[in-house]
Motif scaffolding. Sequence first.
Motif, PDB file in Angstrom:
ATOM      1  N   GLY A   1     -26.125 -40.195 -20.289  1.00 49.37           N
ATOM      2  CA  GLY A   1     -27.132 -39.897 -19.088  1.00 49.37           C
ATOM      3  C   GLY A   1     -26.511 -39.476 -18.049  1.00 49.37           C
ATOM      4  O   GLY A   1     -27.065 -39.464 -17.193  1.00 49.37           O
ATOM      5  N   ILE A   2     -25.348 -39.185 -17.962  1.00 51.61           N
ATOM      6  CA  ILE A   2     -24.281 -39.145 -16.732  1.00 51.61           C
ATOM      7  C   ILE A   2     -24.309 -37.552 -16.444  1.00 51.61           C
ATOM      8  O   ILE A   2     -24.165 -36.763 -17.267  1.00 51.61           O
ATOM      9  CB  ILE A   2     -23.237 -39.629 -16.938  1.00 51.61           C
ATOM     10  N   VAL A   3     -24.602 -37.311 -15.061  1.00 49.70           N
ATOM     11  CA  VAL A   3     -24.374 -35.898 -14.635  1.00 49.70           C
ATOM     12  C   VAL A   3     -23.202 -35.845 -13.672  1.00 49.70           C
ATOM     13  O   VAL A   3     -23.502 -36.582 -12.678  1.00 49.70           O
ATOM     14  CB  VAL A   3     -25.671 -35.504 -14.085  1.00 49.70           C
ATOM     15  N   PRO A   4     -22.199 -35.263 -13.809  1.00 50.80           N
ATOM     16  CA  PRO A   4     -21.087 -35.339 -12.764  1.00 50.80           C
ATOM     17  C   PRO A   4     -21.568 -34.655 -11.311  1.00 50.80           C
ATOM     18  O   PRO A   4     -22.767 -33.696 -11.308  1.00 50.80           O
ATOM     19  CB  PRO A   4     -20.146 -34.254 -13.362  1.00 50.80           C
TER      20      PRO A   4
ATOM     21  N   GLU B   1     -20.701 -32.825  -9.119  1.00 55.31           N
ATOM     22  CA  GLU B   1     -20.717 -31.397  -9.034  1.00 55.31           C
ATOM     23  C   GLU B   1     -21.789 -30.341  -9.847  1.00 55.31           C
ATOM     24  O   GLU B   1     -21.768 -29.160  -9.578  1.00 55.31           O
ATOM     25  CB  GLU B   1     -19.157 -30.931  -8.925  1.00 55.31           C
ATOM     26  N   MET B   2     -22.030 -31.114 -10.841  1.00 58.74           N
ATOM     27  CA  MET B   2     -23.265 -30.370 -11.728  1.00 58.74           C
ATOM     28  C   MET B   2     -24.365 -30.687 -11.334  1.00 58.74           C
ATOM     29  O   MET B   2     -25.550 -29.940 -11.853  1.00 58.74           O
ATOM     30  CB  MET B   2     -22.728 -30.863 -13.174  1.00 58.74           C
ATOM     31  N   GLU B   3     -24.848 -31.432 -10.230  1.00 58.61           N
ATOM     32  CA  GLU B   3     -26.252 -31.616  -9.897  1.00 58.61           C
ATOM     33  C   GLU B   3     -26.870 -30.584  -9.602  1.00 58.61           C
ATOM     34  O   GLU B   3     -28.007 -30.041 -10.004  1.00 58.61           O
ATOM     35  CB  GLU B   3     -26.260 -32.882  -8.607  1.00 58.61           C
ATOM     36  N   PRO B   4     -26.263 -29.409  -8.623  1.00 62.67           N
ATOM     37  CA  PRO B   4     -26.806 -28.378  -8.267  1.00 62.67           C
ATOM     38  C   PRO B   4     -27.201 -27.329  -9.507  1.00 62.67           C
ATOM     39  O   PRO B   4     -28.323 -26.715  -9.432  1.00 62.67           O
ATOM     40  CB  PRO B   4     -26.123 -27.660  -7.223  1.00 62.67           C
ATOM     41  N   ILE B   5     -26.152 -27.223 -10.463  1.00 60.43           N
ATOM     42  CA  ILE B   5     -26.568 -26.795 -11.545  1.00 60.43           C
ATOM     43  C   ILE B   5     -27.639 -27.070 -12.416  1.00 60.43           C
ATOM     44  O   ILE B   5     -28.554 -26.407 -12.733  1.00 60.43           O
ATOM     45  CB  ILE B   5     -25.320 -26.619 -12.312  1.00 60.43           C
ATOM     46  N   ARG B   6     -28.004 -28.430 -12.400  1.00 57.81           N
ATOM     47  CA  ARG B   6     -28.909 -28.912 -13.134  1.00 57.81           C
ATOM     48  C   ARG B   6     -30.303 -28.779 -12.331  1.00 57.81           C
ATOM     49  O   ARG B   6     -31.455 -28.438 -13.027  1.00 57.81           O
ATOM     50  CB  ARG B   6     -28.681 -30.590 -13.477  1.00 57.81           C
ATOM     51  N   HIS B   7     -30.244 -28.820 -10.974  1.00 65.46           N
ATOM     52  CA  HIS B   7     -31.463 -28.731 -10.265  1.00 65.46           C
ATOM     53  C   HIS B   7     -31.892 -27.178 -10.403  1.00 65.46           C
ATOM     54  O   HIS B   7     -33.172 -26.895 -10.589  1.00 65.46           O
ATOM     55  CB  HIS B   7     -31.222 -28.828  -8.917  1.00 65.46           C
ATOM     56  N   LEU B   8     -31.034 -26.241 -10.552  1.00 62.17           N
ATOM     57  CA  LEU B   8     -31.385 -24.816 -10.853  1.00 62.17           C
ATOM     58  C   LEU B   8     -31.932 -24.615 -12.053  1.00 62.17           C
ATOM     59  O   LEU B   8     -32.784 -24.065 -12.184  1.00 62.17           O
ATOM     60  CB  LEU B   8     -29.946 -23.946 -10.576  1.00 62.17           C
ATOM     61  N   ALA B   9     -31.654 -25.268 -13.138  1.00 60.78           N
ATOM     62  CA  ALA B   9     -31.962 -25.173 -14.428  1.00 60.78           C
ATOM     63  C   ALA B   9     -33.456 -25.880 -14.414  1.00 60.78           C
ATOM     64  O   ALA B   9     -34.276 -25.423 -14.931  1.00 60.78           O
ATOM     65  CB  ALA B   9     -31.095 -25.930 -15.397  1.00 60.78           C
ATOM     66  N   PHE B  10     -33.533 -26.889 -13.655  1.00 59.66           N
ATOM     67  CA  PHE B  10     -34.909 -27.428 -13.461  1.00 59.66           C
ATOM     68  C   PHE B  10     -36.077 -26.270 -13.008  1.00 59.66           C
ATOM     69  O   PHE B  10     -37.230 -26.256 -13.507  1.00 59.66           O
ATOM     70  CB  PHE B  10     -35.072 -28.849 -12.506  1.00 59.66           C
ATOM     71  N   SER B  11     -35.671 -25.874 -11.906  1.00 60.65           N
ATOM     72  CA  SER B  11     -36.364 -24.792 -11.382  1.00 60.65           C
ATOM     73  C   SER B  11     -36.832 -23.565 -12.347  1.00 60.65           C
ATOM     74  O   SER B  11     -37.578 -23.144 -12.402  1.00 60.65           O
ATOM     75  CB  SER B  11     -35.964 -24.211  -9.796  1.00 60.65           C
ATOM     76  N   ALA B  12     -35.693 -23.176 -13.102  1.00 63.65           N
ATOM     77  CA  ALA B  12     -35.822 -21.949 -13.892  1.00 63.65           C
ATOM     78  C   ALA B  12     -36.631 -22.403 -15.177  1.00 63.65           C
ATOM     79  O   ALA B  12     -37.619 -21.735 -15.606  1.00 63.65           O
ATOM     80  CB  ALA B  12     -34.389 -21.514 -14.506  1.00 63.65           C
ATOM     81  N   CYS B  13     -36.544 -23.823 -15.704  1.00 60.10           N
ATOM     82  CA  CYS B  13     -37.209 -24.239 -16.738  1.00 60.10           C
ATOM     83  C   CYS B  13     -38.730 -24.403 -16.296  1.00 60.10           C
ATOM     84  O   CYS B  13     -39.508 -24.125 -17.216  1.00 60.10           O
ATOM     85  CB  CYS B  13     -36.631 -25.438 -17.055  1.00 60.10           C
ATOM     86  N   ASP B  14     -38.991 -24.609 -15.042  1.00 58.96           N
ATOM     87  CA  ASP B  14     -40.180 -24.636 -14.647  1.00 58.96           C
ATOM     88  C   ASP B  14     -41.050 -23.380 -14.947  1.00 58.96           C
ATOM     89  O   ASP B  14     -42.217 -23.208 -15.005  1.00 58.96           O
ATOM     90  CB  ASP B  14     -40.340 -25.062 -13.284  1.00 58.96           C
ATOM     91  N   TYR B  15     -40.316 -22.237 -14.619  1.00 60.75           N
ATOM     92  CA  TYR B  15     -40.732 -20.875 -14.840  1.00 60.75           C
ATOM     93  C   TYR B  15     -41.376 -20.989 -16.418  1.00 60.75           C
ATOM     94  O   TYR B  15     -42.663 -20.327 -16.814  1.00 60.75           O
ATOM     95  CB  TYR B  15     -40.072 -19.599 -14.753  1.00 60.75           C
ATOM     96  N   ILE B  16     -40.481 -21.179 -17.404  1.00 60.53           N
ATOM     97  CA  ILE B  16     -40.852 -21.337 -18.925  1.00 60.53           C
ATOM     98  C   ILE B  16     -42.062 -22.092 -19.041  1.00 60.53           C
ATOM     99  O   ILE B  16     -43.020 -21.922 -19.852  1.00 60.53           O
ATOM    100  CB  ILE B  16     -39.473 -21.701 -19.745  1.00 60.53           C
TER     101      ILE B  16
END
Length: 202
Positions: free
Chosen positions: A112-115, A117-132
């Motif tokens: 369950g660990i997110v480095p 420096e990867m938090e913005p990449i994950r947040h971007l994925a959340f927003s993109a997944c929200d489209y799906i």
Amino acid sequence: MELEPSHYPAQRAAGVARACISYRRGGPNRVLTLSNVRRARLQVRGRERGPRAGTGWIKSMKLLLQHSAPEVHFTVEGELGKNPDDADNKFYSRIKSLKEPLVAQNIPDSFGIVPPEMEPIRHLAFSACDYIIWQNSTENTWYNLAQIQDVRQVKRNDDYLEFDYTVLLHDFVSQEIIPWQMQVLWHPQHGVKVTQNSRQPK
């Protein structure tokens, strides 16, 4: 018909509306979550249903479930949290300055660990997944991003950042884990755009 705000139909409908709003307003440094549903009403129009809910900073939302993607109308009261411009610009500059394209897997990892420096990449994925989620939701689904399996930056000759994501979506209704691929563009001034997406074989 009034719905109990804490019950499943109201929560699920509000979740789809939140996904639409998050796709339009979210990004690497802004993730919009649903804190609570204060009021929900179901209007039946033939085969179409339109729950209405007020959540968090969103004053009202209207969701119309139909054969195509759910139609969402919303109004905002106040601001949607802090303005992320400075953090977005720093993230943009960092990714643009990389000598090699960014590549990462398993975000979060099995613990369950997110480095950081990867938090913005994950947040971007959340927003993109929200489209799906918004585009593919029905009365029989309730999707959520479980994990980024793989993300790869695609080098471009223009000002946009592009990422190729393979994500795992969890459908709470069926308990199914669904792999999904998506191509995502992002720019601090223009927001998130999913250019391609497809459900993948398991």
